[in-house]
Design a protein around this motif. Sequence first.
Motif, short mmCIF file in Angstrom:
data_model
loop_
_atom_site.label_atom_id
_atom_site.label_comp_id
_atom_site.label_asym_id
_atom_site.label_seq_id
_atom_site.Cartn_x
_atom_site.Cartn_y
_atom_site.Cartn_z
N CYS A 97 12.55 6.48 -0.30
CA CYS A 97 13.02 7.54 -1.19
C CYS A 97 11.91 8.08 -2.08
CB CYS A 97 14.16 7.02 -2.06
SG CYS A 97 15.72 6.83 -1.17
N HIS A 98 10.98 7.21 -2.48
CA HIS A 98 9.89 7.66 -3.35
C HIS A 98 8.99 8.66 -2.63
CE1 HIS A 98 8.37 4.29 -1.01
NE2 HIS A 98 7.14 4.63 -1.29
N ALA A 99 8.80 8.47 -1.31
CA ALA A 99 7.99 9.41 -0.54
C ALA A 99 8.72 10.74 -0.39
CB ALA A 99 7.67 8.83 0.83
N PHE A 150 -1.81 2.19 -5.52
CA PHE A 150 -2.46 3.12 -4.59
C PHE A 150 -1.63 4.37 -4.29
CE2 PHE A 150 -4.17 -1.12 -3.39
CZ PHE A 150 -5.49 -0.90 -3.77
N GLU A 151 -0.77 4.76 -5.23
CA GLU A 151 0.07 5.93 -4.98
C GLU A 151 -0.76 7.18 -4.68
OE1 GLU A 151 4.02 7.69 -7.00
OE2 GLU A 151 2.23 7.93 -8.25
N LYS A 160 -9.72 5.60 -7.43
CA LYS A 160 -9.71 5.36 -8.87
C LYS A 160 -9.06 4.02 -9.21
CE LYS A 160 -9.16 10.34 -9.61
NZ LYS A 160 -8.22 11.41 -10.05
N ALA A 161 -8.19 3.54 -8.36
CA ALA A 161 -7.41 2.33 -8.64
C ALA A 161 -8.28 1.08 -8.56
CB ALA A 161 -6.27 2.22 -7.65
N PHE A 176 0.78 -1.24 0.00
CA PHE A 176 0.00 0.00 0.00
C PHE A 176 0.82 1.30 0.00
CE2 PHE A 176 -2.48 -3.29 2.27
CZ PHE A 176 -3.52 -3.42 1.35
N PHE A 177 2.12 1.23 0.26
CA PHE A 177 2.88 2.47 0.40
C PHE A 177 4.22 2.46 -0.35
CE2 PHE A 177 0.35 1.84 4.28
CZ PHE A 177 -0.39 3.02 4.30
N SER A 178 4.45 1.48 -1.18
CA SER A 178 5.76 1.31 -1.81
C SER A 178 5.82 1.98 -3.18
CB SER A 178 6.08 -0.18 -1.96
OG SER A 178 5.28 -0.76 -2.98
#
Length: 267
Positions: A114-116, A39-40, A247-248, A30-32
Amino acid sequence: MDSSAKEKDSTGHKIYHMHDCDSRQMLENFFSSNQDMVFEEDFLKFPIQNFRKTFKSGHIKGDILIDLSVGSIIHHLYSACGFFNHTIVLKVKDRCIMELKRWVDTRTGAFDWCHAAQLHADIEGNSEEIQNKEGEVRSAMQHVIKFHLEKENMTEPIDLPPADCIISAWLLDVICKDKDEFIKYLKKFSKFLKPGGHLIFVGSLEATYYTIHKEKFHIVTYDEEFVRGVLVGEGFKIDYCDVFRRKAESDLIDHKGVIFIAAHKEK
């Protein structure tokens, strides 16, 4: 009714804090930044944008921030930590504490956020701030404490000082078997606040389950009207509310949207 039945909801779904819930897999699902993580917008962009907007206004700040959020997420703290002298993170599961400390100590195998940090930098319009942001969050997270839901003083034997702000992101969703427990635990969380203190709540609307390793875990079902009513009933004034409609497409979770609320406890 046997003990195993008591520990599940009426559908047979497992309960977050009563069963083994793999905190690392929760992050991956859910957060990667995984390519198949759809679910970004729901669980990363939407809350990050709203945390930034809320704290940028400058009226939520002070000495102590207490974080009561699900799993071992940290992305919601990027915008918050710079506005408080002390950040106290409370976790109900030992596994989440271990996961967090692995990231704070930059150990091998820690989850990569890092993406966050990049999302925050993109929103801020300053990519040079990525490393600074991560350093700020690591410095802020020096107090990670286990708490116990059913104790009157949930951090016993520690007595925490009253907080200027508490953040609760998705935790009430997964620890509450029903709406009565939602009210009960929100009331207990609110006791951490000083008079006039702020609450930031993030949750999933009209959900019933999320999935970890093909096992379904319970989510208490509620809508925007319910959350607003509970907060007002507990003496909060809602300062800001935003809702993102899903939307996902994925069967990992069945939420209809995500809600973000900033409120303050009226004196």
